[in-house]
Enzyme design. Structure first.
Site, PDB file in Angstrom:
ATOM      1  N   ASP A 122      -1.414 -56.508   9.505  1.00 14.65           N
ATOM      2  CA  ASP A 122      -0.185 -56.523  10.304  1.00 14.65           C
ATOM      3  C   ASP A 122       0.340 -55.125  10.616  1.00 14.65           C
ATOM      4  OD1 ASP A 122      -0.219 -59.362  10.082  1.00 14.65           O
ATOM      5  OD2 ASP A 122       0.681 -59.170   8.097  1.00 14.65           O
ATOM      6  N   LYS A 128      -2.471 -53.581  14.990  1.00 14.30           N
ATOM      7  CA  LYS A 128      -3.794 -53.278  15.569  1.00 14.30           C
ATOM      8  C   LYS A 128      -3.957 -53.891  16.965  1.00 14.30           C
ATOM      9  CE  LYS A 128      -5.745 -55.104  11.951  1.00 14.30           C
ATOM     10  NZ  LYS A 128      -4.546 -55.305  11.125  1.00 14.30           N
ATOM     11  N   ALA A 156      -6.050 -64.080  11.240  1.00 15.48           N
ATOM     12  CA  ALA A 156      -5.421 -62.921  11.875  1.00 15.48           C
ATOM     13  C   ALA A 156      -4.496 -63.366  13.003  1.00 15.48           C
ATOM     14  CB  ALA A 156      -6.500 -62.012  12.446  1.00 15.48           C
ATOM     15  N   GLY A 157      -3.536 -62.531  13.292  1.00 17.76           N
ATOM     16  CA  GLY A 157      -2.661 -62.784  14.426  1.00 17.76           C
ATOM     17  C   GLY A 157      -2.365 -61.453  15.078  1.00 17.76           C
ATOM     18  N   HIS A 158      -2.948 -61.200  16.238  1.00 19.31           N
ATOM     19  CA  HIS A 158      -2.733 -59.924  16.911  1.00 19.31           C
ATOM     20  C   HIS A 158      -1.791 -60.130  18.097  1.00 19.31           C
ATOM     21  CE1 HIS A 158      -6.728 -58.226  15.143  1.00 19.31           C
ATOM     22  NE2 HIS A 158      -5.774 -58.362  14.262  1.00 19.31           N
ATOM     23  N   GLN A 171      -6.980 -57.929   9.650  1.00 17.89           N
ATOM     24  CA  GLN A 171      -6.431 -57.662   8.322  1.00 17.89           C
ATOM     25  C   GLN A 171      -6.385 -56.147   8.056  1.00 17.89           C
ATOM     26  OE1 GLN A 171      -9.163 -60.341   8.232  1.00 17.89           O
ATOM     27  NE2 GLN A 171      -7.478 -61.578   8.945  1.00 17.89           N
ATOM     28  N   THR A 200      -8.695 -60.934   1.425  1.00 13.55           N
ATOM     29  CA  THR A 200      -9.358 -61.898   2.281  1.00 13.55           C
ATOM     30  C   THR A 200     -10.850 -61.898   1.914  1.00 13.55           C
ATOM     31  OG1 THR A 200      -9.484 -62.712   4.554  1.00 13.55           O
ATOM     32  CG2 THR A 200      -9.774 -60.319   4.258  1.00 13.55           C
TER      33      THR A 200
HETATM   34  P1  IMP Z   1      -7.166 -65.710   3.849  1.00 11.24           P
HETATM   35  O1  IMP Z   1      -7.688 -64.592   4.677  1.00 11.24           O
HETATM   36  O2  IMP Z   1      -6.522 -66.793   4.655  1.00 11.24           O
HETATM   37  O3  IMP Z   1      -8.176 -66.214   2.888  1.00 11.24           O
HETATM   38  O4  IMP Z   1      -5.970 -65.111   2.940  1.00 11.24           O
HETATM   39  C1  IMP Z   1      -6.204 -64.150   1.929  1.00 11.24           C
HETATM   40  C2  IMP Z   1      -5.076 -63.123   1.884  1.00 11.24           C
HETATM   41  O5  IMP Z   1      -5.122 -62.311   3.041  1.00 11.24           O
HETATM   42  C3  IMP Z   1      -3.672 -63.740   1.857  1.00 11.24           C
HETATM   43  O6  IMP Z   1      -2.834 -62.901   1.086  1.00 11.24           O
HETATM   44  C4  IMP Z   1      -3.248 -63.682   3.307  1.00 11.24           C
HETATM   45  O7  IMP Z   1      -1.846 -63.668   3.458  1.00 11.24           O
HETATM   46  C5  IMP Z   1      -3.866 -62.368   3.722  1.00 11.24           C
HETATM   47  N1  IMP Z   1      -4.150 -62.291   5.147  1.00 11.24           N
HETATM   48  C6  IMP Z   1      -5.140 -62.902   5.829  1.00 11.24           C
HETATM   49  N2  IMP Z   1      -5.104 -62.582   7.130  1.00 11.24           N
HETATM   50  C7  IMP Z   1      -4.079 -61.723   7.279  1.00 11.24           C
HETATM   51  C8  IMP Z   1      -3.561 -61.001   8.392  1.00 11.24           C
HETATM   52  O8  IMP Z   1      -4.046 -61.065   9.524  1.00 11.24           O
HETATM   53  N3  IMP Z   1      -2.483 -60.202   8.146  1.00 11.24           N
HETATM   54  C9  IMP Z   1      -1.950 -60.067   6.910  1.00 11.24           C
HETATM   55  N4  IMP Z   1      -2.408 -60.721   5.842  1.00 11.24           N
HETATM   56  C10 IMP Z   1      -3.463 -61.532   6.018  1.00 11.24           C
END
Ligand code: IMP
Length: 461
Positions: free
Chosen positions: A47, A50, A73-75, A259, A274
């Site tokens: 976050d 990017k 992810a959320g861009h 991430q 992740t």
């Molecule tokens: P997962 O990727 O859904 O398995 O989550 C694993 C960890 O990564 C958790 O703490 C999520 O909140 C974090 N996470 C996954 N994707 C993002 C992202 O795009 N931004 C911030 N944190 C993320």
């Protein structure tokens, strides 16, 4: 020629040099592109912004490749009065002449991808420039069910995942049980692989997690065959050869990470990470090209730090200032909507991240969010059992006991959102940036002062 007066102290070079010294003939002011092959990497816990930086640089690119992660992810990209939230599609998609590739290192939920394509179409972007790797792994319903079940079962240790099935999909990939995009076009193979997985996952969910599941092979097969049909047009026979051709012809190529470094499965705060490798070196594996080709590694650095999900966060702020940063910075997850934990800039993390990624320059984002902070703190070391640690501790138990050691810098207390030129920045803002650059041992090349595409300050290389 732009005149830069600020001196950035860069320790690694063992000397003090000004940005003027770094001016090179390669830089063109009308172009943002830094060099031919550029990796964009998050330097904190994701976050960092990017999406905006990728969108900005994509203008001068021939190709943008997303190299890992999935729809966790959320861009966010803001163009005029429109806000786009991308989860899987590379942020270069808004330039129709830029080929956007979802690389082999990504895990794809096809329903989400199709929805994203449809949403873009509805907003006037045809996404005709999208390509998907046949080697990317596919997320199935059992991946999401396993993710949720694991998070629910207390004894399994909550990570605070996005519950999008990302981890279980990567588990299958490395366990060689995964189903890849290319497999969706071979009915016999797909049926065979799916049958095996449904039996295994059904057993696991029921016997270990105590969850009743009723997976129907034929209906899942039909559903995913439908997705395959709808995506056929975008699937590239061999995405690595597209990347190879671009590299060979010295085209401008951007590798977009999701991430951040501290969420990397190898180099982050394991197990609170992740399941992929957001670090710069992950780009070569996740897009399928040689490390020899990389020219520039741009670290995206938020001017403060946020984290979503569980796990250690030494500079996390409790109470008042945290709430203010969340409010000013709109710090809510783009994927899950969860409020992000907020904290001061962590120099120990920055130093580590710079080393792991080999950053060549920094894009500092959300500097404007600090506009109203009277005294800004920067963590320069951790205190652990009476000792000061300057290097990031890899041991989780140690990290959890670390207390931040701060220096304080005066805030600039002026709005930055309209500043487009480095010289116009207040001196205190320049000092803050200089400190960040000094810690990262990398120059600042971009400064973002708002969500809009145009709210950017470019510095020469
Ligand atoms: P997962 O990727 O859904 O398995 O989550 C694993 C960890 O990564 C958790 O703490 C999520 O909140 C974090 N996470 C996954 N994707 C993002 C992202 O795009 N931004 C911030 N944190 C993320």
């Amino acid at each position: 020629m732009l005149e830069i007066s600020l001196y950035f102290k860069v320790k690694s070079s063992g000397m003090l040099f000004s940005i003027d010294d770094k001016l090179s003939s390669r830089f063109k002011y009308d172009k943002l592109a830094l060099m031919t092959v550029t990796i964009i990497v998050g330097t904190q816990w994701g976050d960092e912004g990017k999406g905006k930086i990728t969108d900005l640089l994509a203008r001068d690119m021939d190709m943008v490749v997303r190299y890992q992660g999935g729809n966790n992810a959320g861009h966010t990209v803001v163009i005029g009065d429109k806000t786009f939230k991308l989860h899987l599609i590379p942020s270069g998609i808004f330039y129709s002449n830029v080929m956007c590739v979802i690389g082999n290192g990504v895990v794809v939920d096809p329903a989400v991808l199709l929805e994203e394509i449809e949403t873009l179409r509805g907003q006037g972007h045809a996404a005709e420039n999208l390509r998907i790797s046949t080697q990317a792994h596919v997320i199935f319903p059992y991946h999401k069910d396993l993710d949720k079940a694991q998070e629910k079962k207390k004894e399994s240790g909550r990570i605070g995942t996005t519950c999008r099935g990302i981890g279980p999909c990567y588990v299958d990939k490395y366990n060689r049980r995964g189903i890849r995009i290319g497999d969706l076009y071979d009915q016999g193979l797909l049926r065979q692989k799916l049958a095996w997985n449904l039996e295994e996952k059904g057993f696991y969910l029921e016997k270990f997690y105590g969850q009743k599941v009723h997976y129907n092979l034929d209906s899942i097969l039909a559903e995913y065959t439908g997705y395959a049909h709808a995506l056929r047009h975008f699937v590239a026979e061999d995405s690595t050869s597209l990347v190879y051709e671009a590299v060979k012809k010295r085209k401008n190529l951007l590798l977009e990470g999701a991430q951040g470094t501290m969420l990397d499965v190898d180099h982050g705060t394991y197990p609170y990470v992740t399941s992929s490798n957001p670090v710069a070196s992950g780009a070569c594996v996740g897009a399928g090209f040689s490390p020899k080709a990389v020219d520039e590694i741009l670290g995206v650095v938020k001017a403060y730090v946020t984290r979503v999900g569980d796990g250690p966060f030494p500079t996390e702020i409790a109470g008042g200032m945290s709430d203010k940063l969340r409010q000013w910075g709109g710090e809510y997850g783009a994927t899950t909507g969860r409020p992000r934990r907020c904290g001061w800039f962590d120099g120990v993390v920055m130093k580590y991240s710079s080393r792991i990624n080999g950053l060549t320059s920094l894009a500092v984002t959300k500097l404007d969010v600090l506009d109203n902070v009277e005294t800004i703190k920067i963590c320069v070391a951790y205190e652990y059992k009476g000792r000061q640690l300057k290097d990031f501790p890899l041991n989780l138990a140690c990290l959890e006991q670390c207390q931040p050691v701060y220096i304080e810098m005066p805030g600039w207390l002026k709005p930055l959102s309209k500043v487009r030129n480095y010289q116009e920045l207040p001196p205190h803002a320049k000092n803050y940036l200089a400190k960040l650059a000094e810690i990262a041992e990398a120059r600042v090349s971009l400064i973002s002062v708002g969500a809009e595409r145009g709210q950017i300050i470019k510095l020469p290389s």
